[in-house]
Design an enzyme around this catalytic site. Structure first.
Site, PDB file in Angstrom:
ATOM      1  N   PRO A  82      -4.336  -0.668  19.058  1.00 17.75           N
ATOM      2  CA  PRO A  82      -4.032  -1.097  17.691  1.00 17.75           C
ATOM      3  C   PRO A  82      -4.094  -0.001  16.626  1.00 17.75           C
ATOM      4  O   PRO A  82      -3.713  -0.241  15.480  1.00 17.75           O
ATOM      5  CB  PRO A  82      -5.097  -2.171  17.412  1.00 17.75           C
ATOM      6  CG  PRO A  82      -6.210  -1.868  18.343  1.00 17.75           C
ATOM      7  CD  PRO A  82      -5.604  -1.232  19.546  1.00 17.75           C
ATOM      8  N   TYR A 106       4.049   5.846  10.848  1.00 17.25           N
ATOM      9  CA  TYR A 106       3.203   4.711  10.445  1.00 17.25           C
ATOM     10  C   TYR A 106       4.010   3.664   9.683  1.00 17.25           C
ATOM     11  O   TYR A 106       3.853   2.462   9.894  1.00 17.25           O
ATOM     12  CB  TYR A 106       2.034   5.220   9.584  1.00 17.25           C
ATOM     13  CG  TYR A 106       0.908   4.231   9.466  1.00 17.25           C
ATOM     14  CD1 TYR A 106      -0.214   4.314  10.289  1.00 17.25           C
ATOM     15  CD2 TYR A 106       0.949   3.201   8.541  1.00 17.25           C
ATOM     16  CE1 TYR A 106      -1.252   3.402  10.201  1.00 17.25           C
ATOM     17  CE2 TYR A 106      -0.079   2.284   8.441  1.00 17.25           C
ATOM     18  CZ  TYR A 106      -1.178   2.391   9.269  1.00 17.25           C
ATOM     19  OH  TYR A 106      -2.204   1.484   9.177  1.00 17.25           O
ATOM     20  N   HIS A 112       0.850  -1.194   0.000  1.00 10.53           N
ATOM     21  CA  HIS A 112       0.000   0.000   0.000  1.00 10.53           C
ATOM     22  C   HIS A 112       0.880   1.237   0.000  1.00 10.53           C
ATOM     23  O   HIS A 112       1.839   1.315   0.756  1.00 10.53           O
ATOM     24  CB  HIS A 112      -0.900   0.023   1.235  1.00 10.53           C
ATOM     25  CG  HIS A 112      -2.034  -0.939   1.139  1.00 10.53           C
ATOM     26  ND1 HIS A 112      -3.334  -0.544   0.990  1.00 10.53           N
ATOM     27  CD2 HIS A 112      -2.058  -2.288   1.138  1.00 10.53           C
ATOM     28  CE1 HIS A 112      -4.117  -1.609   0.906  1.00 10.53           C
ATOM     29  NE2 HIS A 112      -3.355  -2.677   1.004  1.00 10.53           N
ATOM     30  N   LYS A 143       1.039  -0.930  15.557  1.00  9.97           N
ATOM     31  CA  LYS A 143       2.414  -1.052  16.042  1.00  9.97           C
ATOM     32  C   LYS A 143       2.718  -2.337  16.822  1.00  9.97           C
ATOM     33  O   LYS A 143       3.896  -2.676  16.998  1.00  9.97           O
ATOM     34  CB  LYS A 143       2.767   0.153  16.952  1.00  9.97           C
ATOM     35  CG  LYS A 143       2.889   1.446  16.196  1.00  9.97           C
ATOM     36  CD  LYS A 143       4.134   1.463  15.334  1.00  9.97           C
ATOM     37  CE  LYS A 143       4.146   2.565  14.316  1.00  9.97           C
ATOM     38  NZ  LYS A 143       4.242   2.150  12.936  1.00  9.97           N
ATOM     39  N   TYR A 198      -9.048   5.216   7.569  1.00  7.33           N
ATOM     40  CA  TYR A 198      -9.220   5.589   8.972  1.00  7.33           C
ATOM     41  C   TYR A 198     -10.267   6.702   8.989  1.00  7.33           C
ATOM     42  O   TYR A 198     -10.038   7.751   8.382  1.00  7.33           O
ATOM     43  CB  TYR A 198      -7.906   6.114   9.554  1.00  7.33           C
ATOM     44  CG  TYR A 198      -6.886   5.040   9.876  1.00  7.33           C
ATOM     45  CD1 TYR A 198      -6.156   4.424   8.874  1.00  7.33           C
ATOM     46  CD2 TYR A 198      -6.656   4.645  11.192  1.00  7.33           C
ATOM     47  CE1 TYR A 198      -5.227   3.435   9.171  1.00  7.33           C
ATOM     48  CE2 TYR A 198      -5.721   3.660  11.500  1.00  7.33           C
ATOM     49  CZ  TYR A 198      -5.008   3.065  10.488  1.00  7.33           C
ATOM     50  OH  TYR A 198      -4.094   2.090  10.781  1.00  7.33           O
TER      51      TYR A 198
HETATM   52  C1  LIG Z   1      -7.115 -10.108  20.141  1.00 13.39           C
HETATM   53  C2  LIG Z   1      -5.967  -9.291  19.626  1.00 13.39           C
HETATM   54  C3  LIG Z   1      -6.110  -8.546  18.446  1.00 13.39           C
HETATM   55  C4  LIG Z   1      -5.057  -7.764  17.981  1.00 13.39           C
HETATM   56  N1  LIG Z   1      -5.220  -7.021  16.861  1.00 13.39           N
HETATM   57  C5  LIG Z   1      -4.216  -6.213  16.444  1.00 13.39           C
HETATM   58  C6  LIG Z   1      -4.352  -5.388  15.319  1.00 13.39           C
HETATM   59  O1  LIG Z   1      -5.409  -5.344  14.687  1.00 13.39           O
HETATM   60  N2  LIG Z   1      -3.287  -4.607  14.944  1.00 13.39           N
HETATM   61  C7  LIG Z   1      -2.085  -4.636  15.623  1.00 13.39           C
HETATM   62  O2  LIG Z   1      -1.113  -3.965  15.256  1.00 13.39           O
HETATM   63  N3  LIG Z   1      -1.920  -5.423  16.685  1.00 13.39           N
HETATM   64  C8  LIG Z   1      -2.951  -6.201  17.110  1.00 13.39           C
HETATM   65  N4  LIG Z   1      -2.778  -6.984  18.183  1.00 13.39           N
HETATM   66  C9  LIG Z   1      -1.448  -6.993  18.812  1.00 13.39           C
HETATM   67  C10 LIG Z   1      -0.469  -7.964  18.131  1.00 13.39           C
HETATM   68  O3  LIG Z   1      -1.148  -9.108  17.691  1.00 13.39           O
HETATM   69  C11 LIG Z   1       0.596  -8.304  19.144  1.00 13.39           C
HETATM   70  O4  LIG Z   1       1.290  -7.104  19.449  1.00 13.39           O
HETATM   71  C12 LIG Z   1       1.588  -9.355  18.664  1.00 13.39           C
HETATM   72  O5  LIG Z   1       0.933 -10.605  18.545  1.00 13.39           O
HETATM   73  C13 LIG Z   1       2.740  -9.468  19.653  1.00 13.39           C
HETATM   74  O6  LIG Z   1       3.462 -10.623  19.406  1.00 13.39           O
HETATM   75  P1  LIG Z   1       4.151 -11.413  20.610  1.00 13.39           P
HETATM   76  O7  LIG Z   1       4.851 -12.552  19.973  1.00 13.39           O
HETATM   77  O8  LIG Z   1       4.912 -10.473  21.447  1.00 13.39           O
HETATM   78  O9  LIG Z   1       2.949 -11.903  21.547  1.00 13.39           O
HETATM   79  P2  LIG Z   1       1.769 -12.938  21.230  1.00 13.39           P
HETATM   80  O10 LIG Z   1       1.409 -12.904  19.786  1.00 13.39           O
HETATM   81  O11 LIG Z   1       0.711 -12.664  22.233  1.00 13.39           O
HETATM   82  O12 LIG Z   1       2.415 -14.356  21.527  1.00 13.39           O
HETATM   83  C14 LIG Z   1       2.651 -14.794  22.833  1.00 13.39           C
HETATM   84  C15 LIG Z   1       2.661 -16.318  22.817  1.00 13.39           C
HETATM   85  O13 LIG Z   1       3.021 -16.812  24.092  1.00 13.39           O
HETATM   86  C16 LIG Z   1       2.192 -17.911  24.395  1.00 13.39           C
HETATM   87  N5  LIG Z   1       2.184 -18.117  25.837  1.00 13.39           N
HETATM   88  C17 LIG Z   1       1.505 -17.405  26.784  1.00 13.39           C
HETATM   89  N6  LIG Z   1       1.730 -17.908  28.002  1.00 13.39           N
HETATM   90  C18 LIG Z   1       2.603 -18.950  27.828  1.00 13.39           C
HETATM   91  C19 LIG Z   1       3.199 -19.876  28.730  1.00 13.39           C
HETATM   92  N7  LIG Z   1       2.944 -19.837  30.053  1.00 13.39           N
HETATM   93  N8  LIG Z   1       4.037 -20.831  28.238  1.00 13.39           N
HETATM   94  C20 LIG Z   1       4.281 -20.890  26.903  1.00 13.39           C
HETATM   95  N9  LIG Z   1       3.723 -20.048  26.007  1.00 13.39           N
HETATM   96  C21 LIG Z   1       2.890 -19.075  26.467  1.00 13.39           C
HETATM   97  C22 LIG Z   1       0.842 -17.496  23.800  1.00 13.39           C
HETATM   98  O14 LIG Z   1      -0.021 -18.601  23.623  1.00 13.39           O
HETATM   99  C23 LIG Z   1       1.293 -16.885  22.493  1.00 13.39           C
HETATM  100  O15 LIG Z   1       1.398 -17.832  21.463  1.00 13.39           O
HETATM  101  C24 LIG Z   1      -3.825  -7.751  18.676  1.00 13.39           C
HETATM  102  C25 LIG Z   1      -3.678  -8.506  19.839  1.00 13.39           C
HETATM  103  C26 LIG Z   1      -4.741  -9.250  20.329  1.00 13.39           C
HETATM  104  C27 LIG Z   1      -4.547 -10.020  21.613  1.00 13.39           C
END
Ligand SMILES: Cc1cc2nc3c(=O)[nH]c(=O)nc-3n(C[C@H](O)[C@H](O)[C@H](O)COP(=O)(O)OP(=O)(O)OC[C@H]3O[C@@H](n4cnc5c(N)ncnc54)[C@H](O)[C@@H]3O)c2cc1C
Length: 399
Positions: free
Chosen positions: A304, A393, A84, A308, A211
Site C-alpha cells: 500500500p 504518485y 492535497h 496504488k 511519509y
Molecule cells: C485490508 C486491506 C487494506 C487495504 N488498504 C489499502 C490502503 O491503505 N491503500 C491502498 O492503496 N490500497 C489498500 N488496499 C488495497 C485496495 O483496497 C484494493 O486494491 C482495492 O480494493 C481493489 O479493488 P477490487 O475491486 O479489485 O478488489 P476488492 O476491493 O477486494 O473487491 C473484491 C470483491 O469481490 C468479492 N468477492 C470475493 N470472492 C467472491 C465470490 N466468490 N463471489 C462473489 N464476490 C466475491 C469480495 O467480497 C469483494 O467485495 C487494501 C486492501 C486490503 C485487503
C-alpha cells in the site's frame, strides 16, 4: 432477499456481462458499461452492509478523480474529498514538503474507499443495475466459448445460473476467477514487514500526508476527513494486534513521525479501528482467457505504500469497459490488447510501490539504512528526483 433479476421459469437469467465482485473494480465497471449501453449483473459474496462499511484505501490519483468526475461520479467527491497539493517526507534529519502541483501540475485527493464504494453502489441502484449480495459457491463455466455462464447459490439458498457474453472477475485476490485461468504466469514478492493501521477520531495533525522514515520503522499519517485520522506503523509480519495498546501506538507514532520537532505536534485521540496489513506484491498474467477478463486485485496486489491498489483497479476497468463495449459490437481489437496494455501499467505501479516501500521501510541491515537515507535526501533535494515521485504518485494518464 428479493431477487432483482429477470428469471425465466427455471430461475435462471441472461445478461451481457456478469461481474463477480462488488469492490471498486466491479462496481465501477458496471457503471462504465451501463453508460455505454451494456447490461451487466454484479454478484457479491458479502452483504450490502459489509461492502459499504469495509475500510481500506483512501488516496485517489489525479487521473482517477478525472475519470470518476467524467462519468458522473464526481459530485460528492468534489464536495467531501480533501484535495492535497503533495506530501511531507520526514526523516530524523529533515522534513520536506513535495509540492506535486508545482512539480507535475496536479495533486491527489483523499477520499475513503468506503465513500467511493457508497457512491458506486448508489449509482448502481439509481441506474436500476443489478447487484446481488450474499451469493455463495460462485463458479465459472465455459469461459473458452462465446457463451460462458456463472452459477451460484443466492441468499435464499436457491441455485442460480446466469448466461452471458462475457464474465469479468473483479473478486479480489481470493475469489474464484483467477483460478479459472489455466496455467497463469505469476510473480510474487512478500515484503519482510507489515502495516499496523489505525483509524482515530481526531482531527489530522497535518495538512498533507506524512511519509516518515525512522530507525524504529516507517510511519505514515493520513486522514479520512477533517475529524478522522488514518495512521500506519511498520511492524513485523505476523504481529499480534493485542500487543499494541492504544498508548503504545500513539507513543510509536509520535517518535517516528517526529512529534515536537520544528514545532510540529501529533495530537492523539480515540482509536476506533486497528488492523495488521501484510505487504505483498503479486501479478498474474494473462488478464484474459477466452471470455473471462480479470481486473483489479483479482489480477494483482501491490503493497500500500504507493497508494496504488485502488487506483490500479480503477485504471483496469477504465481500459476494460470500452474494450468490452467494442467486443460486444463485434470489434475485438481492444479486448485482445487489454491484458498487455493493462499489465504495462500494473508493472509500472508495481515498480513504484516497490521503490517507495523499500526506500521507507527499515530492515536489520545498516547498509540498507544508509542507502535509504541517501535516496530520501536525493528525492528531497533534486527536482528530478521529486518530479519522478510526484509523477508516479499522482498517477500517469489513464489513456
Ligand atoms: C485490508 C486491506 C487494506 C487495504 N488498504 C489499502 C490502503 O491503505 N491503500 C491502498 O492503496 N490500497 C489498500 N488496499 C488495497 C485496495 O483496497 C484494493 O486494491 C482495492 O480494493 C481493489 O479493488 P477490487 O475491486 O479489485 O478488489 P476488492 O476491493 O477486494 O473487491 C473484491 C470483491 O469481490 C468479492 N468477492 C470475493 N470472492 C467472491 C465470490 N466468490 N463471489 C462473489 N464476490 C466475491 C469480495 O467480497 C469483494 O467485495 C487494501 C486492501 C486490503 C485487503
Amino acid at each position: 432477499m428479493a431477487w432483482p433479476g429477470r428469471f425465466d421459469f427455471d430461475g435462471n437469467m441472461r445478461t451481457q456481462v456478469v461481474i463477480i465482485g462488488a469492490g471498486p473494480a466491479g462496481l465501477l465497471l458496471s457503471h462504465l458499461l451501463a453508460a455505454d449501453g451494456v447490461e451487466s449483473v454484479v454478484l457479491e459474496t458479502r452483504s450490502r452492509e459489509y461492502v459499504l462499511a469495509r475500510i481500506r484505501a483512501g488516496i485517489l490519483e489525479h487521473s482517477s478523480v478525472e475519470l470518476l468526475t467524467d462519468v458522473g461520479l464526481g459530485e460528492r467527491l468534489a464536495r467531501e474529498s480533501m484535495p492535497h497539493r503533495g506530501i511531507y517526507l520526514h526523516t530524523p534529519e529533515q522534513r520536506t514538503h513535495l509540492d506535486f502541483v508545482d512539480l507535475v501540475g496536479h495533486g491527489i485527493h483523499v477520499y475513503g474507499q468506503t465513500d467511493l464504494t457508497r457512491d458506486l453502489v448508489d449509482a448502481r441502484v439509481r441506474g436500476g443495475q443489478q447487484l446481488v449480495y450474499e451469493v455463495t459457491g460462485t463458479a465459472l463455466h465455459d469461459i473458452d466459448t462465446a457463451r460462458p455462464y456463472v452459477t451460484f447459490v443466492d441468499a435464499d439458498g436457491a441455485a442460480r445460473r446466469i448466461d452471458a457474453d462475457v464474465v469479468v472477475g473483479c473478486d479480489g485476490s481470493f475469489g474464484p476467477s483467477r483460478q479459472a485461468v489455466p496455467d497463469p504466469r505469476t510473480w510474487e514478492r512478500t515484503y519482510p514487514y507489515a502495516w499496523l493501521g489505525v483509524l482515530a477520531d481526531v482531527a489530522p495533525s497535518t495538512d498533507e500526508l506524512i511519509y516518515a522514515w525512522h530507525p524504529d520503522g516507517f510511519a505514515m499519517h493520513s486522514m479520512r476527513s477533517a475529524a478522522v485520522s488514518r495512521l500506519y506503523l511498520q511492524v513485523p509480519p505476523g504481529t499480534d494486534i493485542a500487543e499494541w495498546s492504544d498508548d503504545r501506538i500513539w507513543t510509536a507514532l509520535a517518535a517516528r513521525l517526529g512529534h515536537g520537532r520544528d514545532g510540529w505536534t501529533l495530537t492523539p485521540g480515540p482509536i476506533t479501528e486497528k488492523s495488521v496489513l501484510p505487504m505483498r506484491g503479486f501479478v498474474a498474467a494473462p488478464m484474459r482467457h477466452g471470455r473471462l477478463f480479470l481486473a483489479g486485485d483479482a489480477a494483482h496486489i501491490v503493497p500500500p505504500t504507493g497508494a496504488k491498489g485502488l487506483n490500479l483497479a480503477i485504471a483496469d476497468v477504465a481500459r476494460l469497459a470500452p474494450a468490452l463495449g467494442a467486443l460486444l459490437r463485434g470489434d475485438g481489437a481492444l479486448a485482445a490488447a487489454y491484458s498487455d496494455t493493462a499489465l504495462a501499467r500494473v508493472w509500472r505501479c508495481q515498480h513504484f510501490s516497490w521503490w517507495m516501500t523499500t526506500m521507507l521501510h527499515v530492515t536489520d541491515d545498516p547498509f540498507d539504512a544508509q542507502l535509504q537515507l541517501a535516496q530520501l535526501r536525493w528525492v528531497a533535494s533534486s527536482e528530478a528526483g521529486a518530479r519522478g515521485l510526484a509523477e508516479n504518485y499522482t498517477g500517469l494518464p489513464l489513456r
